[in-house]
Design a protein around this motif. Sequence first.
Motif, PDB file in Angstrom:
ATOM      1  N   VAL A 110      -6.700  28.693 -20.627  1.00  0.00           N
ATOM      2  CA  VAL A 110      -7.028  27.261 -20.732  1.00  0.00           C
ATOM      3  C   VAL A 110      -8.492  27.057 -20.356  1.00  0.00           C
ATOM      4  O   VAL A 110      -8.918  27.441 -19.258  1.00  0.00           O
ATOM      5  N   PRO A 111      -9.306  26.482 -21.247  1.00  0.00           N
ATOM      6  CA  PRO A 111     -10.718  26.240 -20.917  1.00  0.00           C
ATOM      7  C   PRO A 111     -10.860  25.381 -19.660  1.00  0.00           C
ATOM      8  O   PRO A 111     -10.109  24.418 -19.469  1.00  0.00           O
ATOM      9  N   ALA A 112     -11.812  25.727 -18.811  1.00  0.00           N
ATOM     10  CA  ALA A 112     -11.966  25.042 -17.529  1.00  0.00           C
ATOM     11  C   ALA A 112     -12.201  23.548 -17.714  1.00  0.00           C
ATOM     12  O   ALA A 112     -11.648  22.726 -16.969  1.00  0.00           O
ATOM     13  N   HIS A 113     -13.019  23.174 -18.701  1.00  0.00           N
ATOM     14  CA  HIS A 113     -13.324  21.749 -18.867  1.00  0.00           C
ATOM     15  C   HIS A 113     -12.097  20.964 -19.324  1.00  0.00           C
ATOM     16  O   HIS A 113     -11.951  19.787 -18.991  1.00  0.00           O
ATOM     17  N   VAL A 114     -11.206  21.618 -20.074  1.00  0.00           N
ATOM     18  CA  VAL A 114      -9.973  20.951 -20.496  1.00  0.00           C
ATOM     19  C   VAL A 114      -9.045  20.777 -19.302  1.00  0.00           C
ATOM     20  O   VAL A 114      -8.449  19.711 -19.106  1.00  0.00           O
ATOM     21  N   ARG A 115      -8.929  21.815 -18.475  1.00  0.00           N
ATOM     22  CA  ARG A 115      -8.083  21.705 -17.281  1.00  0.00           C
ATOM     23  C   ARG A 115      -8.606  20.603 -16.358  1.00  0.00           C
ATOM     24  O   ARG A 115      -7.826  19.820 -15.808  1.00  0.00           O
ATOM     25  N   GLU A 116      -9.925  20.518 -16.203  1.00  0.00           N
ATOM     26  CA  GLU A 116     -10.506  19.487 -15.333  1.00  0.00           C
ATOM     27  C   GLU A 116     -10.197  18.089 -15.860  1.00  0.00           C
ATOM     28  O   GLU A 116      -9.927  17.174 -15.084  1.00  0.00           O
ATOM     29  N   LYS A 117     -10.244  17.919 -17.165  1.00  0.00           N
ATOM     30  CA  LYS A 117      -9.890  16.627 -17.754  1.00  0.00           C
ATOM     31  C   LYS A 117      -8.459  16.247 -17.394  1.00  0.00           C
ATOM     32  O   LYS A 117      -8.170  15.120 -16.999  1.00  0.00           O
ATOM     33  N   LEU A 118      -7.551  17.193 -17.566  1.00  0.00           N
ATOM     34  CA  LEU A 118      -6.139  16.919 -17.312  1.00  0.00           C
ATOM     35  C   LEU A 118      -5.887  16.620 -15.840  1.00  0.00           C
ATOM     36  O   LEU A 118      -5.113  15.725 -15.502  1.00  0.00           O
ATOM     37  N   ILE A 119      -6.519  17.371 -14.951  1.00  0.00           N
ATOM     38  CA  ILE A 119      -6.353  17.139 -13.512  1.00  0.00           C
ATOM     39  C   ILE A 119      -6.849  15.746 -13.143  1.00  0.00           C
ATOM     40  O   ILE A 119      -6.274  15.058 -12.284  1.00  0.00           O
TER      41      ILE A 119
END
Length: 397
Positions: free
Chosen positions: A24-33
Amino acid sequence: MDLSFTEDELAFREEVRAFFRSAVPAHVREKLIAGRHPSRDEMVRWHRTLATKGWSVPGWPVEYGGTGWSPIKQYIFADEMRQTPAPEFCGSGAHLVGPVIYTFGSEAQKQRFLPRIVNVEDWWCQGFSEPGAGSDLASLKMRAVRDQGHYIVNGQKIWTTLAQHADWIFCLVRTDQDAKKQQGISFLLIDMKSPGVSVRPIQLVDGSYEVNEVFFDDVRVPVENLVGEENRGWDYAKYLLGNERVLISPSKERIRRVKDLAARTRVGGERLIDRRDFREKLAALELQIKALEITQLRVIASQSSREKDTQDPASSILKIKGAELEQAAVELLLDVIGPYALPYMSEEDLEAGQEPPIGADWGATIAPSYFNIRKVSIYGGSDEIQKNIIAKAILGL
């Protein structure tokens, strides 16, 4: 009934968890969090990554591109996806219309549509609700009149999630005006690029444009896009909604977020996580989520003994309680941020570079999430409808 995981299932959990952490790309995970939504392109790229792994349609039979996993492994996969977190399914193809097509569709429909869903070449949306036909879905009025090799479709759908991204829409339409409500409905697959289809976004109270109105004006739909038999669409819709209700569950990741933010927030010099009143609320919610998880596992475990292509009416219990606990989790987030939730910002505001919210940046999306999550006790069948199902199918009233 033994609900503990086997050694093989625990090893599978570790495999899935490791893959999600690395893929999972880090920026996508950060968005979801942060409670924000990935873009369409981000979701498509992620699901093509899953397709490369062979995991884009985990619940499907192997012959159609699925994994062949047991219901328990499918549950583990979905649980890890939410906890990572990773983007969930693109549109309604993989978990809603796909199973309807491979269960009730023609061989030609299977060959045409299923590979494109597996590889995320088509984005699907769901055309069920109409103005005046939401919880009482069988009152729908959108008409499809047979004209030689086509249906001529006229009417409107509403609250159509992410229709602005969709290539195709699956619709319930009325094909027999004289039959009883449930007996005159058919299930049609409609190309969103067809002449006469138009989409109008609806701005929600949280500022987003997640849902839409979709209009159909003399839209010509080939007869071969009818799924199953004419006037049997209600049966296929019940099957689909049973799948959707099992998928609705509170995220343990949201509880972890509550704990993290409560540990960073001070009230009168004391961390919120250390306050007894707050901890009691948190503990009560965690216990209820664990109880729901056990109930969900019991429903999944019972599927092997049920007649093929039927759904357990206990999924309505999961729907009611899952919606209730998801809303309770967001209310706890509001407890954490307090008055800083008032000047909330939509995702569009954040992306446009508007002035940041008062207080911590992580508070920007909590109030929008609170308002948005009000919907979960309505979509997929309102609480009142679920209670009717429980009364009839489980209690025999």
